[in-house]
Design a protein around this motif. Structure first.
Motif, PDB file in Angstrom:
ATOM      1  N   MET A  73     -34.421 109.843 117.869  1.00 12.36           N
ATOM      2  CA  MET A  73     -34.432 109.763 116.426  1.00 12.36           C
ATOM      3  C   MET A  73     -32.988 109.768 115.940  1.00 12.36           C
ATOM      4  N   SER A  74     -32.658 108.804 115.136  1.00 12.59           N
ATOM      5  CA  SER A  74     -31.287 108.734 114.630  1.00 12.59           C
ATOM      6  C   SER A  74     -31.280 109.068 113.143  1.00 12.59           C
ATOM      7  N   TYR A  75     -30.211 109.714 112.737  1.00 14.01           N
ATOM      8  CA  TYR A  75     -30.042 110.082 111.335  1.00 14.01           C
ATOM      9  C   TYR A  75     -29.167 109.051 110.656  1.00 14.01           C
ATOM     10  N   PRO A  76     -29.413 108.787 109.395  1.00 12.99           N
ATOM     11  CA  PRO A  76     -28.556 107.827 108.699  1.00 12.99           C
ATOM     12  C   PRO A  76     -27.145 108.400 108.558  1.00 12.99           C
ATOM     13  N   SER A  77     -26.178 107.525 108.529  1.00 15.66           N
ATOM     14  CA  SER A  77     -24.796 107.989 108.389  1.00 15.66           C
ATOM     15  C   SER A  77     -24.613 108.588 106.994  1.00 15.66           C
ATOM     16  N   PRO A  78     -23.817 109.648 106.899  1.00 14.95           N
ATOM     17  CA  PRO A  78     -23.651 110.310 105.601  1.00 14.95           C
ATOM     18  C   PRO A  78     -22.829 109.511 104.608  1.00 14.95           C
ATOM     19  N   GLY A  79     -22.280 108.408 105.031  1.00 15.55           N
ATOM     20  CA  GLY A  79     -21.484 107.591 104.132  1.00 15.55           C
ATOM     21  C   GLY A  79     -20.019 107.966 104.239  1.00 15.55           C
ATOM     22  N   PRO A  80     -19.220 107.442 103.344  1.00 15.01           N
ATOM     23  CA  PRO A  80     -17.789 107.740 103.416  1.00 15.01           C
ATOM     24  C   PRO A  80     -17.528 109.216 103.095  1.00 15.01           C
ATOM     25  N   ALA A  81     -16.468 109.720 103.672  1.00 18.02           N
ATOM     26  CA  ALA A  81     -16.113 111.129 103.448  1.00 18.02           C
ATOM     27  C   ALA A  81     -15.695 111.327 101.994  1.00 18.02           C
ATOM     28  N   PRO A  82     -16.033 112.476 101.430  1.00 15.12           N
ATOM     29  CA  PRO A  82     -15.629 112.754 100.052  1.00 15.12           C
ATOM     30  C   PRO A  82     -14.106 112.781  99.920  1.00 15.12           C
ATOM     31  N   ASP A  83     -13.636 112.483  98.755  1.00 12.50           N
ATOM     32  CA  ASP A  83     -12.208 112.458  98.480  1.00 12.50           C
ATOM     33  C   ASP A  83     -11.636 113.874  98.574  1.00 12.50           C
ATOM     34  N   ARG A  84     -10.666 114.062  99.450  1.00 15.76           N
ATOM     35  CA  ARG A  84     -10.082 115.378  99.684  1.00 15.76           C
ATOM     36  C   ARG A  84      -9.379 115.901  98.424  1.00 15.76           C
ATOM     37  N   GLY A  85      -8.687 115.014  97.718  1.00 18.92           N
ATOM     38  CA  GLY A  85      -7.954 115.423  96.520  1.00 18.92           C
ATOM     39  C   GLY A  85      -8.872 115.931  95.423  1.00 18.92           C
ATOM     40  N   SER A  86     -10.007 115.270  95.224  1.00 17.03           N
ATOM     41  CA  SER A  86     -10.920 115.720  94.171  1.00 17.03           C
ATOM     42  C   SER A  86     -11.591 117.038  94.543  1.00 17.03           C
ATOM     43  N   ILE A  87     -11.880 117.219  95.838  1.00 17.62           N
ATOM     44  CA  ILE A  87     -12.460 118.496  96.273  1.00 17.62           C
ATOM     45  C   ILE A  87     -11.461 119.617  96.044  1.00 17.62           C
ATOM     46  N   GLN A  88     -10.204 119.369  96.405  1.00 16.58           N
ATOM     47  CA  GLN A  88      -9.178 120.392  96.262  1.00 16.58           C
ATOM     48  C   GLN A  88      -8.939 120.733  94.791  1.00 16.58           C
ATOM     49  N   THR A  89      -8.838 119.726  93.949  1.00 15.33           N
ATOM     50  CA  THR A  89      -8.620 119.958  92.528  1.00 15.33           C
ATOM     51  C   THR A  89      -9.775 120.735  91.911  1.00 15.33           C
ATOM     52  N   SER A  90     -10.991 120.324  92.220  1.00  8.03           N
ATOM     53  CA  SER A  90     -12.165 120.997  91.680  1.00  8.03           C
ATOM     54  C   SER A  90     -12.247 122.440  92.162  1.00  8.03           C
ATOM     55  N   ALA A  91     -11.924 122.671  93.430  1.00  8.11           N
ATOM     56  CA  ALA A  91     -11.989 124.026  93.975  1.00  8.11           C
ATOM     57  C   ALA A  91     -10.942 124.928  93.331  1.00  8.11           C
ATOM     58  N   ILE A  92      -9.739 124.402  93.119  1.00  2.96           N
ATOM     59  CA  ILE A  92      -8.692 125.211  92.488  1.00  2.96           C
ATOM     60  C   ILE A  92      -9.068 125.548  91.053  1.00  2.96           C
ATOM     61  N   TRP A  93      -9.577 124.572  90.318  1.00  2.00           N
ATOM     62  CA  TRP A  93     -10.018 124.844  88.942  1.00  2.00           C
ATOM     63  C   TRP A  93     -11.151 125.864  88.926  1.00  2.00           C
ATOM     64  N   LEU A  94     -12.052 125.748  89.892  1.00  3.32           N
ATOM     65  CA  LEU A  94     -13.170 126.689  89.970  1.00  3.32           C
ATOM     66  C   LEU A  94     -12.669 128.104  90.227  1.00  3.32           C
TER      67      LEU A  94
END
Length: 96
Positions: free
Chosen positions: A1-22
């Motif tokens: 059984m194969s799983y679908p690919s999760p797609g492109p990796a999330p943008d590191r910069g947006s994750i970092q910015t959102s986490a710092i604001w949080l």
């Protein structure tokens, strides 16, 4: 059984910015729990960006829920204070 690919990796910069604001907004508004989720997102950003993005989303949801509850509590306080204060003034107005 194969799983679908999760797609492109999330943008590191947006994750970092959102986490710092949080983290900043979480600590400034008195919600330690959202800030903890922001810290976890920053830690997981390099190893598991999907989990970091999920931690950011959960942290922001918790932040908005806590903010709404805080606003409701303040409104309830002023409503109750106004009713109690108004009830104490009604008998005094009749004496005049």
């Amino acid at each position: 059984m194969s799983y679908p690919s999760p797609g492109p990796a999330p943008d590191r910069g947006s994750i970092q910015t959102s986490a710092i604001w949080l983290i900043v907004v979480g600590f400034l508004c008195g919600g330690t729990l959202p800030a903890i989720f922001g810290i976890i997102a920053l830690v997981q950003m390099d190893t598991d960006p999907y989990s970091a993005r999920r931690m950011n989303k959960v942290g922001w949801i918790i932040f908005w829920i806590l903010l709404a509850l805080g606003i409701l509590l303040v409104l309830a306080y002023f409503l109750i204070f106004g009713l109690v204060f108004g009830m104490t003034l009604i008998p005094m107005m009749g004496d005049g």
